[in-house]
Design an enzyme around this catalytic site. Sequence first.
Site, PDB file in Angstrom:
ATOM      1  N   LYS A   1      31.959  35.092  40.065  1.00  0.00           N
ATOM      2  CA  LYS A   1      30.699  34.986  40.653  1.00  0.00           C
ATOM      3  C   LYS A   1      29.556  35.405  39.911  1.00  0.00           C
ATOM      4  O   LYS A   1      29.802  36.291  39.200  1.00  0.00           O
ATOM      5  CB  LYS A   1      30.885  35.713  42.130  1.00  0.00           C
ATOM      6  CG  LYS A   1      30.855  37.138  42.259  1.00  0.00           C
ATOM      7  CD  LYS A   1      30.408  37.796  43.337  1.00  0.00           C
ATOM      8  CE  LYS A   1      29.448  38.878  43.359  1.00  0.00           C
ATOM      9  NZ  LYS A   1      29.710  40.034  42.616  1.00  0.00           N
TER      10      LYS A   1
ATOM     11  N   HIS B   1      37.477  38.658  43.662  1.00  0.00           N
ATOM     12  CA  HIS B   1      38.481  39.682  43.300  1.00  0.00           C
ATOM     13  C   HIS B   1      38.944  40.220  44.819  1.00  0.00           C
ATOM     14  O   HIS B   1      40.279  40.916  44.816  1.00  0.00           O
ATOM     15  CB  HIS B   1      38.076  40.474  42.339  1.00  0.00           C
ATOM     16  CG  HIS B   1      37.240  41.838  42.896  1.00  0.00           C
ATOM     17  ND1 HIS B   1      35.800  41.423  42.953  1.00  0.00           N
ATOM     18  CD2 HIS B   1      37.338  43.005  43.293  1.00  0.00           C
ATOM     19  CE1 HIS B   1      35.017  42.591  43.384  1.00  0.00           C
ATOM     20  NE2 HIS B   1      36.309  43.713  43.479  1.00  0.00           N
TER      21      HIS B   1
ATOM     22  N   LYS C   1      43.000  41.665  46.427  1.00  0.00           N
ATOM     23  CA  LYS C   1      43.375  43.272  46.939  1.00  0.00           C
ATOM     24  C   LYS C   1      44.610  42.955  47.795  1.00  0.00           C
ATOM     25  O   LYS C   1      44.800  41.918  48.750  1.00  0.00           O
ATOM     26  CB  LYS C   1      42.117  43.643  47.665  1.00  0.00           C
ATOM     27  CG  LYS C   1      40.984  44.119  46.753  1.00  0.00           C
ATOM     28  CD  LYS C   1      39.950  44.896  47.380  1.00  0.00           C
ATOM     29  CE  LYS C   1      38.668  44.954  46.735  1.00  0.00           C
ATOM     30  NZ  LYS C   1      38.854  46.017  45.542  1.00  0.00           N
TER      31      LYS C   1
ATOM     32  N   HIS D   1      32.364  38.435  49.387  1.00  0.00           N
ATOM     33  CA  HIS D   1      33.482  39.363  49.673  1.00  0.00           C
ATOM     34  C   HIS D   1      33.733  39.467  51.385  1.00  0.00           C
ATOM     35  O   HIS D   1      34.710  39.345  51.660  1.00  0.00           O
ATOM     36  CB  HIS D   1      33.404  40.737  48.945  1.00  0.00           C
ATOM     37  CG  HIS D   1      33.264  40.534  47.476  1.00  0.00           C
ATOM     38  ND1 HIS D   1      34.072  39.699  46.500  1.00  0.00           N
ATOM     39  CD2 HIS D   1      32.425  41.452  46.608  1.00  0.00           C
ATOM     40  CE1 HIS D   1      33.452  39.906  45.260  1.00  0.00           C
ATOM     41  NE2 HIS D   1      32.634  40.737  45.266  1.00  0.00           N
TER      42      HIS D   1
ATOM     43  N   LYS E   1      24.784  49.723  48.950  1.00  0.00           N
ATOM     44  CA  LYS E   1      25.032  50.615  47.888  1.00  0.00           C
ATOM     45  C   LYS E   1      24.418  51.952  48.154  1.00  0.00           C
ATOM     46  O   LYS E   1      23.638  52.020  49.065  1.00  0.00           O
ATOM     47  CB  LYS E   1      24.187  50.006  46.552  1.00  0.00           C
ATOM     48  CG  LYS E   1      24.479  48.787  46.189  1.00  0.00           C
ATOM     49  CD  LYS E   1      25.589  48.698  45.366  1.00  0.00           C
ATOM     50  CE  LYS E   1      25.734  47.492  44.669  1.00  0.00           C
ATOM     51  NZ  LYS E   1      27.376  47.389  44.058  1.00  0.00           N
TER      52      LYS E   1
HETATM   53  C1  BG6 Z   1      31.382  43.131  42.683  1.00  0.00           C
HETATM   54  C2  BG6 Z   1      29.877  43.368  42.824  1.00  0.00           C
HETATM   55  O1  BG6 Z   1      31.729  41.858  43.031  1.00  0.00           O
HETATM   56  O2  BG6 Z   1      32.219  43.714  43.779  1.00  0.00           O
HETATM   57  C3  BG6 Z   1      29.730  44.784  42.636  1.00  0.00           C
HETATM   58  O3  BG6 Z   1      29.204  42.434  42.166  1.00  0.00           O
HETATM   59  C4  BG6 Z   1      30.493  45.766  43.582  1.00  0.00           C
HETATM   60  O4  BG6 Z   1      28.169  44.902  42.995  1.00  0.00           O
HETATM   61  C5  BG6 Z   1      32.001  45.357  43.324  1.00  0.00           C
HETATM   62  O5  BG6 Z   1      30.146  46.895  43.214  1.00  0.00           O
HETATM   63  C6  BG6 Z   1      32.721  45.847  44.382  1.00  0.00           C
HETATM   64  O6  BG6 Z   1      34.298  45.849  44.155  1.00  0.00           O
HETATM   65  P1  BG6 Z   1      35.411  46.731  44.428  1.00  0.00           P
HETATM   66  O7  BG6 Z   1      36.471  46.140  44.125  1.00  0.00           O
HETATM   67  O8  BG6 Z   1      35.119  48.137  43.788  1.00  0.00           O
HETATM   68  O9  BG6 Z   1      35.152  46.984  46.118  1.00  0.00           O
END
Ligand code: BG6
Length: 480
Positions: free
Chosen positions: A149, A179, A183, A242, A333
């Site tokens: 993405k 991703h 998980k 996500h 964040k």
């Molecule tokens: C990414 C985002 O897709 O996912 C990031 O671009 C984010 O900003 C990250 O921090 C979070 O992934 P995870 O697996 O650490 O929850």
Amino acid sequence: MPATDLTQVVILGASGDLTSRKLVPAVYAAQCQHLLPGRCQLVGVARRPWDDAFFRNHLTQSAPKLEACSYDSWEAFLKQTTYVQTHLDTPDDYRALAKRLDELAGEPANRVFYLAVKPELFLTSVENLHAVGLLDQSAGPWRRVVVEKPFGTDLASARVLNKALLGLIGEDQLYRIDHYLGKETVQNIMVFRFRNAMFEPLWNHKYVELVQITVAETVGMEGGRGGYYDTAGAVRDMLGNHVLQLLSLVAMEPPSRMTQKAIRDEKVKVLQDLRLHTDMPEPAKYIVRGQYDGYRAETGVKPESQTETFIATRAFIDNWRWGGVPFLLRTGKHLPARYTSISVQFRMPPHTLFGSYQECHLRPNTLTLRIQPNEGIDLGFEVKEPGAGITIKPAKLAMDYEDYFHKAIPEAYQRLLQDVITGDQSLFLRSDEVEESWRWADDLLKAMQQTPMQSYAKNSWGPSAANDLFGECEGRWTKG
Ligand code: BG6
């Protein structure tokens, strides 16, 4: 019979962070555990003038500490890892790349092209790969392309990109990765819902009062991400992909079978029915956007930036199962905890026998799927405290993955790369899924412009207005 059991995993953009932190460790771990269907060669491709030794050393320095293989070592793995310098916007370089890949394989090989590159290079890279025949499957071995993405920046650009890519390769060759779908606990959502007869009968508007999904992060713009993030923001970076993936798995109808088509069809239907809480005239009543203090001073961020680093909204799924049930979604964040969870809040019993149901804090039955960290499942209910009279106290049944299975949870990328190599697209987004997500995210981005940008302190749970997204007596966020 597959034409060959040799696969070359070719990472375009191999000098970047994603390659050393996630992709290479994922291939290594999958190989260690004998989870790949055949032999595998890893080829890093990028613009920098590196050679094999430099690339291998870079990986050793920057990859996270990896558990040693039972049968093979990191050094042995690196010996099969090569680097090919390529300017990804220079067509001639791809001819040299094609030749080098053939030499490295020495026999027909399947190929995964993983685009770990800037989005501006997605189409150019695929066009160039296509132009030199690297995506041609007619000789037997398969060719697959993995795209990270962001897939477009809105519905219109995602459509253009889909159309252009699908003009060059088939949907069955294109793996749009999210991703979160790799998980372990996200994959468990379907098993939990569809393998247990106990919960699914309750999984609808008759028994569920509200669903909330939080993806909270403690990180900010580390790793020089400010420049990218400032053009994306929380909706494009997290919520529109996500978080929507979590929502579609929680809300989808059971697929008739576990095939990639059936699963993706059901997920798309949920996204098609998703809408904002538009019955309210003012968007500020159902959308809260925020920016953490100090964001504008981050490297790469515009001093007058209006990019949101926090977003919370109240949405609905207009279908028979979920009609009228609010889905409260939130991500941000620099929040106080890294915490991703889905909470399904059940309605109160129909008749009051103990206490008064007018007490708004009483929302005893909540099922929480803890996605990360401390992966697990909690079921909250109320019990009588021992002693005279009736005093009711909250209790919970909790299951923790690591305690229960006594093993570490594999990284998301490992599972997803295995699926690319075995050709299973169930955990990848189809073009219509991406477009439906953008349809909703575009509506949100538009409505969001009519809401004030609220600042919040780092290490807080975002603007307090996010608490007002809950209606009277609907409870509150499970954390914060
Ligand atoms: C990414 C985002 O897709 O996912 C990031 O671009 C984010 O900003 C990250 O921090 C979070 O992934 P995870 O697996 O650490 O929850």
